[in-house]
Design a protein around this motif. Structure first.
Motif, PDB file in Angstrom:
ATOM      1  N   MET A   1      13.953  49.700  -4.429  1.00  0.00           N
ATOM      2  CA  MET A   1      14.934  50.308  -3.557  1.00  0.00           C
ATOM      3  C   MET A   1      16.325  50.011  -4.101  1.00  0.00           C
ATOM      4  O   MET A   1      16.644  48.874  -4.407  1.00  0.00           O
ATOM      5  CB  MET A   1      14.818  49.725  -2.163  1.00  0.00           C
ATOM      6  N   LEU A   2      17.073  51.009  -4.172  1.00  0.00           N
ATOM      7  CA  LEU A   2      18.431  50.838  -4.656  1.00  0.00           C
ATOM      8  C   LEU A   2      19.404  50.917  -3.490  1.00  0.00           C
ATOM      9  O   LEU A   2      19.257  51.729  -2.587  1.00  0.00           O
ATOM     10  CB  LEU A   2      18.772  51.909  -5.689  1.00  0.00           C
ATOM     11  N   LEU A   3      20.355  50.047  -3.538  1.00  0.00           N
ATOM     12  CA  LEU A   3      21.439  50.119  -2.561  1.00  0.00           C
ATOM     13  C   LEU A   3      22.493  51.065  -3.085  1.00  0.00           C
ATOM     14  O   LEU A   3      22.443  51.545  -4.217  1.00  0.00           O
ATOM     15  CB  LEU A   3      22.039  48.727  -2.345  1.00  0.00           C
ATOM     16  N   LEU A   4      23.483  51.332  -2.276  1.00  0.00           N
ATOM     17  CA  LEU A   4      24.550  52.230  -2.703  1.00  0.00           C
ATOM     18  C   LEU A   4      25.356  51.645  -3.850  1.00  0.00           C
ATOM     19  O   LEU A   4      25.892  52.382  -4.664  1.00  0.00           O
ATOM     20  CB  LEU A   4      25.476  52.554  -1.519  1.00  0.00           C
ATOM     21  N   ASN A   5      25.431  50.331  -3.967  1.00  0.00           N
ATOM     22  CA  ASN A   5      26.193  49.730  -5.044  1.00  0.00           C
ATOM     23  C   ASN A   5      25.366  49.481  -6.305  1.00  0.00           C
ATOM     24  O   ASN A   5      25.841  48.886  -7.255  1.00  0.00           O
ATOM     25  CB  ASN A   5      26.883  48.437  -4.574  1.00  0.00           C
ATOM     26  N   GLY A   6      24.092  49.928  -6.359  1.00  0.00           N
ATOM     27  CA  GLY A   6      23.292  49.849  -7.565  1.00  0.00           C
ATOM     28  C   GLY A   6      22.497  48.568  -7.735  1.00  0.00           C
ATOM     29  O   GLY A   6      21.904  48.356  -8.780  1.00  0.00           O
ATOM     30  N   GLN A   7      22.421  47.693  -6.752  1.00  0.00           N
ATOM     31  CA  GLN A   7      21.657  46.462  -6.865  1.00  0.00           C
ATOM     32  C   GLN A   7      20.220  46.694  -6.390  1.00  0.00           C
ATOM     33  O   GLN A   7      19.963  47.469  -5.489  1.00  0.00           O
ATOM     34  CB  GLN A   7      22.302  45.344  -6.042  1.00  0.00           C
ATOM     35  N   ILE A   8      19.275  46.002  -7.031  1.00  0.00           N
ATOM     36  CA  ILE A   8      17.866  46.097  -6.656  1.00  0.00           C
ATOM     37  C   ILE A   8      17.543  44.958  -5.694  1.00  0.00           C
ATOM     38  O   ILE A   8      17.958  43.826  -5.898  1.00  0.00           O
ATOM     39  CB  ILE A   8      16.977  46.007  -7.914  1.00  0.00           C
ATOM     40  N   GLN A   9      16.777  45.262  -4.668  1.00  0.00           N
ATOM     41  CA  GLN A   9      16.380  44.235  -3.700  1.00  0.00           C
ATOM     42  C   GLN A   9      15.104  43.556  -4.211  1.00  0.00           C
ATOM     43  O   GLN A   9      13.990  43.959  -3.910  1.00  0.00           O
ATOM     44  CB  GLN A   9      16.130  44.858  -2.333  1.00  0.00           C
ATOM     45  N   TRP A  10      15.289  42.504  -4.999  1.00  0.00           N
ATOM     46  CA  TRP A  10      14.159  41.803  -5.607  1.00  0.00           C
ATOM     47  C   TRP A  10      13.299  41.096  -4.572  1.00  0.00           C
ATOM     48  O   TRP A  10      12.085  40.991  -4.744  1.00  0.00           O
ATOM     49  CB  TRP A  10      14.654  40.807  -6.651  1.00  0.00           C
ATOM     50  N   ARG A  11      13.909  40.634  -3.510  1.00  0.00           N
ATOM     51  CA  ARG A  11      13.135  39.920  -2.492  1.00  0.00           C
ATOM     52  C   ARG A  11      12.141  40.859  -1.812  1.00  0.00           C
ATOM     53  O   ARG A  11      10.988  40.496  -1.572  1.00  0.00           O
ATOM     54  CB  ARG A  11      14.072  39.295  -1.467  1.00  0.00           C
ATOM     55  N   GLY A  12      12.544  42.072  -1.528  1.00  0.00           N
ATOM     56  CA  GLY A  12      11.641  43.050  -0.908  1.00  0.00           C
ATOM     57  C   GLY A  12      10.505  43.445  -1.841  1.00  0.00           C
ATOM     58  O   GLY A  12       9.346  43.588  -1.416  1.00  0.00           O
ATOM     59  N   ILE A  13      10.840  43.602  -3.117  1.00  0.00           N
ATOM     60  CA  ILE A  13       9.811  43.958  -4.097  1.00  0.00           C
ATOM     61  C   ILE A  13       8.806  42.828  -4.258  1.00  0.00           C
ATOM     62  O   ILE A  13       7.587  43.054  -4.284  1.00  0.00           O
ATOM     63  CB  ILE A  13      10.465  44.322  -5.450  1.00  0.00           C
ATOM     64  N   SER A  14       9.297  41.599  -4.354  1.00  0.00           N
ATOM     65  CA  SER A  14       8.384  40.466  -4.525  1.00  0.00           C
ATOM     66  C   SER A  14       7.511  40.269  -3.287  1.00  0.00           C
ATOM     67  O   SER A  14       6.323  39.939  -3.410  1.00  0.00           O
ATOM     68  CB  SER A  14       9.160  39.193  -4.859  1.00  0.00           C
TER      69      SER A  14
END
Length: 91
Positions: A1-14
């Motif tokens: 999932m990408l936020l509007l500022n381009g960061q990936i939510q690693w916690r959600g993926i893990s």
């Protein structure tokens, strides 16, 4: 999932990966347990069938070939018909 500022939510993926691994492990354990259970049931059924046929007083010691030749070519003690040589077409 990408936020509007381009960061990936690693916690959600893990978290998603860990939950998926736990589910796969549970399914694998369930499958192995089922196979072991069904194998035990099949072996018990086979053993009870062989024990009952061996202890059957009507159990014949002759081979199936001898019994078939005694009964006729079809193996049927009542009708001594010959086996069909051609297949009938389906309607």
């Amino acid at each position: 999932m990408l936020l509007l500022n381009g960061q990936i939510q690693w916690r959600g993926i893990s978290t998603t990966v860990v939950v998926e691994l736990i589910i796969l492990l549970a399914l694998a354990l369930a499958a192995v347990s089922y196979v072991e259970w069904s194998s035990k049931v099949a072996v018990a059924e086979f053993m009870s069938a062989t024990e009952s046929s061996a202890s059957d007083p009507n159990h014949s010691s002759e081979s199936p070939v001898q019994a078939q030749s005694r009964k006729g070519s079809t193996g049927c003690p009542v009708g001594k018909r010959s086996l069909p040589t051609q297949l009938a077409p389906l309607p």
